[in-house]
Design an enzyme around this catalytic site. Structure first.
Site, PDB file in Angstrom:
ATOM      1  N   GLY A   1      25.194  17.197  51.399  1.00  0.00           N
ATOM      2  CA  GLY A   1      26.322  16.289  51.565  1.00  0.00           C
ATOM      3  C   GLY A   1      25.866  14.861  51.783  1.00  0.00           C
ATOM      4  O   GLY A   1      26.442  13.914  51.221  1.00  0.00           O
TER       5      GLY A   1
ATOM      6  N   LYS B   1      21.647  33.930  41.989  1.00  0.00           N
ATOM      7  CA  LYS B   1      21.587  32.957  40.906  1.00  0.00           C
ATOM      8  C   LYS B   1      21.540  33.645  39.537  1.00  0.00           C
ATOM      9  O   LYS B   1      22.168  33.182  38.580  1.00  0.00           O
ATOM     10  CB  LYS B   1      20.360  32.060  41.100  1.00  0.00           C
ATOM     11  CG  LYS B   1      20.447  31.201  42.347  1.00  0.00           C
ATOM     12  CD  LYS B   1      19.151  30.455  42.610  1.00  0.00           C
ATOM     13  CE  LYS B   1      19.249  29.601  43.857  1.00  0.00           C
ATOM     14  NZ  LYS B   1      17.981  28.914  44.173  1.00  0.00           N
TER      15      LYS B   1
END
Length: 337
Positions: free
Chosen positions: A17, A207
């Site tokens: 972030g 993934k």
């Protein structure tokens, strides 16, 4: 030039972030030239309003209540980089149902609930993008969805976990014991205090479930991935591989033969000349085999603040330049670079 401003809500202000905030601040003009909009962060969801952070954000922008973002009609795009699964799923689902585009770096979320969230995105005419969830800055998701859209992908294999690649690279290049290489990875911040998800292969399996679903245009569940980690790999194994001109790597592999799809994650002995055998340190690489293209490999940093933030901001640009975003505002014309 009088540009339109697009308001974004950011969920999470940790490592990734903070990188996203830095990129958006440092590249205001470049981003505007590429998509025709100025991007402005409206609110940021955090757990602790008083915590010292790697990037300064004005106090009035911070909130502990996600509804301040979800119920804000000015917020058009939500960027989720806070992690978590079940609660995060509900938040992302609400955002999509509210007609907000969502960008996420959350591999757990996409691997376990991708089909549900894609349906919600389709039903509400918005985008759900997650390039950063798979291989950091490597644009493998976009390549598979767009560049290979007209091709028939047969196999995707690669190194998609930087922590295990670092450990195995240290064991190979320096003769380090597994425990010592893991401890060093933890000291450098490549591995968590609890490294189970990485060393067990679970992170790579999540993934690979995502990559297989995209490559073969069919939902692949995490439970369908055959899984083996690197915990049992010894220095003796590494030396035997080297003596035979091979290198041990944790490889994720997704293959399709006819209608059968097989996905696995396991330590693999690769010939030293194989391109993946040369991928060291905490780097990632993904190898794609397709009918028309043949073979191709993408290589780069698979984690870290700025590489991951780069993938997130790339998805943001894709949303702003996309037809779904444009369709929601027929009076606006985005300027393309």
């Amino acid at each position: 030039m009088n540009r339109k401003v697009v308001k974004v809500g950011l969920l999470g202000l940790g490592t990734v972030g903070s990188g996203v905030v830095k990129m958006l601040r440092q590249n205001v003009e470049e981003l505007a030239q590429k998509c025709g909009y100025e991007v402005e962060i409206q609110r940021v969801l955090v757990r602790d309003l008083e915590k010292m952070r790697a990037v300064d954000v004005e106090r009035h922008m911070l909130t502990r209540d996600v509804q301040d973002i979800l119920e804000d009609p000015e917020v058009r795009i939500v960027i989720e980089v806070m992690g978590g699964e079940e609660q995060t799923k509900e938040i992302v689902l609400q955002a999509l149902q509210a007609g907000k585009h969502v960008i996420t770096a959350n591999k757990d979320l996409v691997a376990l609930h991708g089909a549900l969230l894609h349906r919600a995105a389709d039903e509400n005419g918005v985008e759900l993008l997650y390039e950063a969830a798979v291989a950091g800055a490597i644009p493998i998701v976009r390549v598979l969805k767009q560049s290979f859209a007209a091709d028939n992908v047969r196999e995707v294999m690669g190194i998609v976990n930087g922590t295990t690649n670092y450990i195995l690279s240290k064991m190979t290049a320096e003769g380090a014991a597994y425990e010592d290489a893991l401890a060093e990875a933890q000291q450098l911040g490549y591995a968590e205090a609890d490294p189970h998800a990485d060393v067990s292969g679970l992170d790579a399996a999540r993934k690979m479930a995502i990559l297989a679903s995209i490559s073969f245009r069919q939902a692949v569940e995490l439970a369908d991935v055959k899984l083996e980690g690197i915990e049992s790999v010894t220095q003796q194994d590494v030396e035997r591989a080297k003596a035979g001109g091979q290198v041990i790597k944790l490889i994720g592999r997704a293959r399709r033969e006819g209608s059968a799809i097989e996905v696995s994650v396991a330590p693999m002995w690769l010939e030293a000349a194989h391109p993946l055998a040369k991928v060291g340190d905490c780097f990632n690489a993904v190898y794609v085999y397709a009918d028309a293209l043949g073979e191709a490999m993408l290589y780069g940093r698979g984690a870290g603040e700025m590489p991951t933030a780069s993938a997130v901001v790339g998805d943001l640009l894709a949303v702003l330049r996309g037809r779904k975003f444009a369709a929601a505002q027929p009076q606006q014309m985005a300027r393309w670079a």
